[in-house]
Design a protein around this motif. Structure first.
Motif, PDB file in Angstrom:
ATOM      1  N   UNK A 112       0.421  -9.111 -11.377  1.00  0.00           N
ATOM      2  CA  UNK A 112      -0.342  -8.554 -10.211  1.00  0.00           C
ATOM      3  C   UNK A 112      -1.371  -9.285  -9.567  1.00  0.00           C
ATOM      4  N   UNK A 113      -1.890 -10.040 -10.374  1.00  0.00           N
ATOM      5  CA  UNK A 113      -2.920 -11.197  -9.407  1.00  0.00           C
ATOM      6  C   UNK A 113      -2.449 -11.732  -8.362  1.00  0.00           C
ATOM      7  N   UNK A 114      -1.218 -11.936  -8.215  1.00  0.00           N
ATOM      8  CA  UNK A 114      -0.507 -12.743  -7.051  1.00  0.00           C
ATOM      9  C   UNK A 114      -0.479 -11.969  -5.943  1.00  0.00           C
ATOM     10  N   UNK A 115      -0.828 -10.691  -5.930  1.00  0.00           N
ATOM     11  CA  UNK A 115      -0.981 -10.013  -4.765  1.00  0.00           C
ATOM     12  C   UNK A 115      -2.488  -9.494  -4.233  1.00  0.00           C
ATOM     13  N   UNK A 118      -8.663  -8.753  -6.488  1.00  0.00           N
ATOM     14  CA  UNK A 118      -9.945  -8.223  -6.460  1.00  0.00           C
ATOM     15  C   UNK A 118     -10.130  -6.647  -6.079  1.00  0.00           C
ATOM     16  N   UNK A 119      -8.927  -6.474  -5.329  1.00  0.00           N
ATOM     17  CA  UNK A 119      -9.205  -4.746  -4.906  1.00  0.00           C
ATOM     18  C   UNK A 119      -8.864  -3.903  -5.783  1.00  0.00           C
ATOM     19  N   UNK A 120      -8.623  -2.489  -5.153  1.00  0.00           N
ATOM     20  CA  UNK A 120      -8.580  -1.506  -6.193  1.00  0.00           C
ATOM     21  C   UNK A 120      -7.442  -1.524  -7.091  1.00  0.00           C
ATOM     22  N   UNK A 121      -6.461  -2.151  -6.743  1.00  0.00           N
ATOM     23  CA  UNK A 121      -5.184  -2.455  -7.373  1.00  0.00           C
ATOM     24  C   UNK A 121      -5.207  -3.409  -8.526  1.00  0.00           C
ATOM     25  N   UNK A 168      -4.764 -17.723 -16.461  1.00  0.00           N
ATOM     26  CA  UNK A 168      -5.672 -17.575 -15.552  1.00  0.00           C
ATOM     27  C   UNK A 168      -5.252 -16.361 -14.401  1.00  0.00           C
ATOM     28  N   UNK A 169      -4.017 -16.034 -14.082  1.00  0.00           N
ATOM     29  CA  UNK A 169      -3.565 -14.981 -13.366  1.00  0.00           C
ATOM     30  C   UNK A 169      -4.289 -13.630 -13.780  1.00  0.00           C
ATOM     31  N   UNK A 170      -4.405 -13.463 -15.236  1.00  0.00           N
ATOM     32  CA  UNK A 170      -4.620 -12.223 -15.777  1.00  0.00           C
ATOM     33  C   UNK A 170      -6.217 -12.070 -15.552  1.00  0.00           C
ATOM     34  N   UNK A 171      -7.075 -13.063 -15.391  1.00  0.00           N
ATOM     35  CA  UNK A 171      -8.349 -13.260 -14.912  1.00  0.00           C
ATOM     36  C   UNK A 171      -8.821 -13.302 -13.826  1.00  0.00           C
ATOM     37  N   UNK A 172      -8.169 -13.479 -12.912  1.00  0.00           N
ATOM     38  CA  UNK A 172      -8.457 -13.614 -11.584  1.00  0.00           C
ATOM     39  C   UNK A 172      -9.102 -12.381 -10.798  1.00  0.00           C
ATOM     40  N   UNK A 173      -9.040 -11.381 -11.666  1.00  0.00           N
ATOM     41  CA  UNK A 173      -9.680 -10.178 -11.028  1.00  0.00           C
ATOM     42  C   UNK A 173     -11.370 -10.214 -11.323  1.00  0.00           C
TER      43      UNK A 173
END
Length: 276
Positions: A112-115, A118-121, A168-173
């Motif tokens: 999900x972080x690839x899209x 930081x947004x609502x999703x 890292x992908x899971x934490x990007x948000x």
């Protein structure tokens, strides 16, 4: 000295302590076995699998080329055609266990972080931290020998890099700077390792002494009771009877506090961004 100039460990308990160039070749697929010599059917994968199994069952000290040759039913010298020695084998073992499948929440959060990170999703980084901590604790329980390894100079293979990429992908948000994201991973892993090491040491103490935890503390009870009545330790003397109860979950307590601390930082950064 190893071929790359580092000091080779004689006990094979430090990653990156052997021939780093050879370890990298083996990890990244550039070091397949020679076409002649080894027993048919013997593969690097089988050697690493056997080494991990021995370490899981008996500890890292039980892993030797001679022992593995017995487990695999081949001559010791045949193994050296695949891997130079225990130090390099340790690099491969570490990458193998670090590459064990991660729980779905970490995979999903990383994808999900690839899209939109930081947004609502955006993926729930709290769930990613929670799952990362639990999966690492499970990994250390399955492979307690990991706690005995000096990983200051880990030779990074594809499995280790994939695990880091997913984390890292899971934490990007979280919206933190890159060094801070690495700091989150180090903080969580250090917390988990500390608890896992305490549990492993407790189990080892039982094996070495033959005394259960209850028997050990019962022997100290008369002395501790007199100490508490002496007045020299007023804080400890007034603590509740269940203060040191085994029922208290220190892992859950610590993990919740870590996540709360990260939440405070994320909130602080978000507020600063809106007022800038």
């Amino acid at each position: 000295m190893a071929n790359d100039g580092t000091t080779a460990a004689t006990d094979g308990t430090a990653t990156g302590s052997g021939d780093t160039a050879r370890s990298l070749e083996l990890l990244w697929g550039g070091g397949e076995r020679p076409s002649r010599g080894p027993k048919p059917g013997l593969t690097l994968d089988r050697i690493v699998t056997a080494a991990v199994a021995v370490a899981d069952a008996e500890g890292l000290s039980a892993v030797s080329m001679r022992r593995l040759s017995t487990e695999l039913g081949t001559g010791t010298m045949s193994l050296y055609r695949y891997v130079p020695g225990k130090a390099e084998l340790l690099d491969l073992m570490l990458d193998r266990v670090l590459g064990e499948p991660l729980p779905a929440p970490v995979e999903e959060a990383a994808e999900a972080a690839g899209t939109d990170a930081t947004g609502p999703g955006a993926p729930d980084w709290r769930a990613a931290v929670d799952t990362m901590a639990r999966s690492y604790l499970d990994n250390l329980r399955r492979h307690p020998w990991l706690l005995k390894i000096n990983q200051a100079r880990t030779v990074l293979g594809p499995s280790a890099l994939r695990g880091l990429e997913l984390a890292l992908g899971g934490l990007r948000g979280m919206g933190l700077r890159d060094p801070e994201l690495i700091g989150v991973i180090i903080t969580v892993n250090s917390f988990v390792e500390g608890l896992a090491r305490t549990q492993a040491d407790a189990a080892e103490a039982v094996r070495q002494t033959g005394l259960s935890d209850e028997e050990f503390w019962d022997r100290q009870r008369p002395y501790l009771e007199r100490a508490m009545l002496s007045g020299a330790y007023p804080m400890m003397a007034t603590m509740a009877e269940d203060t040191f109860s085994a029922d208290f979950d220190h892992f859950e307590f610590g993990l919740r506090r870590l996540i709360a601390g990260f939440e405070a930082l994320v909130r602080e950064r978000a507020e600063a961004a809106t007022t800038a």
